[in-house]
Design a protein around this motif. Sequence first.
Motif, PDB file in Angstrom:
ATOM      1  N   TYR A  34     120.375  23.250 -27.003  1.00 13.78           N
ATOM      2  CA  TYR A  34     120.918  22.346 -25.994  1.00 13.78           C
ATOM      3  C   TYR A  34     121.746  23.143 -24.993  1.00 13.78           C
ATOM      4  O   TYR A  34     122.438  24.100 -25.362  1.00 13.78           O
ATOM      5  CB  TYR A  34     121.808  21.271 -26.616  1.00 13.78           C
ATOM      6  N   ILE A  35     121.674  22.733 -23.732  1.00 12.74           N
ATOM      7  CA  ILE A  35     122.586  23.224 -22.697  1.00 12.74           C
ATOM      8  C   ILE A  35     123.544  22.088 -22.369  1.00 12.74           C
ATOM      9  O   ILE A  35     123.114  20.968 -22.079  1.00 12.74           O
ATOM     10  CB  ILE A  35     121.836  23.638 -21.409  1.00 12.74           C
ATOM     11  N   PHE A  36     124.843  22.356 -22.448  1.00  7.53           N
ATOM     12  CA  PHE A  36     125.860  21.369 -22.078  1.00  7.53           C
ATOM     13  C   PHE A  36     126.422  21.752 -20.705  1.00  7.53           C
ATOM     14  O   PHE A  36     127.308  22.601 -20.612  1.00  7.53           O
ATOM     15  CB  PHE A  36     127.009  21.364 -23.084  1.00  7.53           C
ATOM     16  N   PRO A  37     125.941  21.133 -19.621  1.00 13.09           N
ATOM     17  CA  PRO A  37     126.441  21.511 -18.294  1.00 13.09           C
ATOM     18  C   PRO A  37     127.900  21.120 -18.066  1.00 13.09           C
ATOM     19  O   PRO A  37     128.574  21.678 -17.215  1.00 13.09           O
ATOM     20  CB  PRO A  37     125.529  20.735 -17.337  1.00 13.09           C
ATOM     21  N   ALA A  38     128.404  20.148 -18.812  1.00 12.85           N
ATOM     22  CA  ALA A  38     129.754  19.566 -18.694  1.00 12.85           C
ATOM     23  C   ALA A  38     129.840  18.541 -17.564  1.00 12.85           C
ATOM     24  O   ALA A  38     130.558  17.554 -17.682  1.00 12.85           O
ATOM     25  CB  ALA A  38     130.836  20.632 -18.524  1.00 12.85           C
ATOM     26  N   SER A  39     129.106  18.755 -16.497  1.00 13.32           N
ATOM     27  CA  SER A  39     129.114  17.810 -15.380  1.00 13.32           C
ATOM     28  C   SER A  39     128.025  16.758 -15.499  1.00 13.32           C
ATOM     29  O   SER A  39     127.979  15.808 -14.712  1.00 13.32           O
ATOM     30  CB  SER A  39     128.939  18.565 -14.059  1.00 13.32           C
ATOM     31  N   SER A  40     127.153  16.918 -16.478  1.00 15.59           N
ATOM     32  CA  SER A  40     126.056  15.978 -16.684  1.00 15.59           C
ATOM     33  C   SER A  40     125.657  15.996 -18.150  1.00 15.59           C
ATOM     34  O   SER A  40     126.247  16.713 -18.961  1.00 15.59           O
ATOM     35  CB  SER A  40     124.859  16.346 -15.791  1.00 15.59           C
ATOM     36  N   GLU A  98     115.545  34.356 -22.976  1.00 12.50           N
ATOM     37  CA  GLU A  98     116.391  34.646 -24.141  1.00 12.50           C
ATOM     38  C   GLU A  98     116.752  33.313 -24.798  1.00 12.50           C
ATOM     39  O   GLU A  98     117.464  32.509 -24.203  1.00 12.50           O
ATOM     40  CB  GLU A  98     117.674  35.364 -23.710  1.00 12.50           C
ATOM     41  N   HIS A  99     116.255  33.101 -26.001  1.00 13.53           N
ATOM     42  CA  HIS A  99     116.532  31.819 -26.664  1.00 13.53           C
ATOM     43  C   HIS A  99     117.531  32.010 -27.804  1.00 13.53           C
ATOM     44  O   HIS A  99     117.413  32.933 -28.606  1.00 13.53           O
ATOM     45  CB  HIS A  99     115.258  31.180 -27.219  1.00 13.53           C
ATOM     46  N   TYR A 100     118.514  31.097 -27.847  1.00 15.35           N
ATOM     47  CA  TYR A 100     119.554  31.144 -28.869  1.00 15.35           C
ATOM     48  C   TYR A 100     119.574  29.826 -29.641  1.00 15.35           C
ATOM     49  O   TYR A 100     119.253  28.768 -29.087  1.00 15.35           O
ATOM     50  CB  TYR A 100     120.930  31.362 -28.226  1.00 15.35           C
ATOM     51  N   GLN A 101     119.946  29.920 -30.896  1.00 18.02           N
ATOM     52  CA  GLN A 101     120.124  28.711 -31.702  1.00 18.02           C
ATOM     53  C   GLN A 101     121.552  28.210 -31.527  1.00 18.02           C
ATOM     54  O   GLN A 101     122.510  28.937 -31.793  1.00 18.02           O
ATOM     55  CB  GLN A 101     119.841  29.008 -33.175  1.00 18.02           C
ATOM     56  N   ILE A 140     127.731  28.351 -28.634  1.00 22.80           N
ATOM     57  CA  ILE A 140     128.339  27.813 -29.856  1.00 22.80           C
ATOM     58  C   ILE A 140     127.219  27.685 -30.881  1.00 22.80           C
ATOM     59  O   ILE A 140     126.285  26.909 -30.705  1.00 22.80           O
ATOM     60  CB  ILE A 140     129.015  26.456 -29.626  1.00 22.80           C
ATOM     61  N   SER A 141     127.313  28.467 -31.940  1.00 21.38           N
ATOM     62  CA  SER A 141     126.280  28.473 -32.984  1.00 21.38           C
ATOM     63  C   SER A 141     126.776  27.696 -34.208  1.00 21.38           C
ATOM     64  O   SER A 141     127.921  27.244 -34.264  1.00 21.38           O
ATOM     65  CB  SER A 141     125.932  29.910 -33.367  1.00 21.38           C
ATOM     66  N   HIS A 142     125.889  27.566 -35.191  1.00 24.64           N
ATOM     67  CA  HIS A 142     126.183  26.838 -36.420  1.00 24.64           C
ATOM     68  C   HIS A 142     126.651  25.410 -36.093  1.00 24.64           C
ATOM     69  O   HIS A 142     127.735  24.974 -36.472  1.00 24.64           O
ATOM     70  CB  HIS A 142     127.247  27.565 -37.257  1.00 24.64           C
TER      71      HIS A 142
END
Length: 391
Positions: free
Chosen positions: A9-15, A48-51, A373-375
């Motif tokens: 997930y991407i958390f833009p904060a504005s949306s 680049e993909h992160y969990q 932010i992982s885990h």
Amino acid sequence: MPRYLSADYIFPASSEPVKDGVVVINDSGEIIDLLDPIQSSEISGTIEHYQGIIVPGFVNSHCHLELSHLHGKIPKGTGLVSFISAVISQRAAEEDQVLAAMKTYDQLMFDNGIVAVGDISNNHLSKSVKQNSQIYYHTFVELLGFDPKKAEIVFQKALDLKADFAPLQASIAPHAPYSVSVELFSLLKKYSQGHDNLFSMHNQESEPENELFLHKTGAFIDFYKMLNLDLSFFEARSQTSLQTLLPLMPVNQKIMLVHNTFTNSEDISAANHSKKNINWCFCPNANLYIEQRLPDIDLFLNSGFNITIGTDSLASNDKLCILSELKTIKEHFSELPSSQIIRWATLNGAEFLGIENKFGSIEKGKTPGLNLISHVNGTEITHLSQIQRLI
């Protein structure tokens, strides 16, 4: 060449959060675009993909960097009055020691994904650290003076210290209701009418603060005796500290009230009726460290005002880490969605400091920094969550 960073997930904060979104940045860390999975399917470069969750860099709205050398030196759970007494007795130290501690923890804040800080200062020592930091700082030059006879002198010293911090951003701010006289508040209010002056104040961090303003009783009476301060000038008005002092706060400035551990619904209602630009700042780990109690955050959710997050100082916290503050909030207020409290720790703080054009959200043209932010559990922070600075 653009760089493509993706996460669960991407958390833009504005949306709203974007599942499997991709953030596109250039070499300077500027956001070029935020893509959903359909849009990102056309990318020819490496992603680049992160969990976990990618969020903007954190804004620490309330800190005391100059107290970093007190890390681990003051016992926990003694209550605010005893804590203040301990800080007064132990804060003196060699300048080299104080500077070394500030440099160490400034870097650790950066490593913990913090990009901007609202920092309290009582002297000029932190200036050199801030000038050389990778973090943006706004310095709140702190007013301390409960003796009305000394108001003019105290205020002039604050003006001089603010000038010393130039060209860095700084404003003059009262320490707390129990340490700033009505006369000093009046001087600050007058000054704020003609100057751009962000206002920050510790608010209702302990029950004795309200006892003082309600009845002129409680632990602060003995504290003032220890300081040899004659309290004959002070009159309790049968109102809490916040209700007493709201009329003395500026009407044309953003106001941040910090801690709010003992703020009640009547106080919040009074703040609403004041028509002032109130921002509530929570520093939960410091509240537990000092008073072993948290503010009732649920009371503030529908106040109509901004909420921000701070760490307070290393005299009252084990670390300067915004994720640690958010984890504590989730532990005690599990119903709050992580997307909401992450906004408090990013965009809301940036908006209060007036830096939202650059920081606080993942939007085109901004350079907010990016944290992983992982885990996590889906979109929710857990007690196992960890922070990794990506840019």
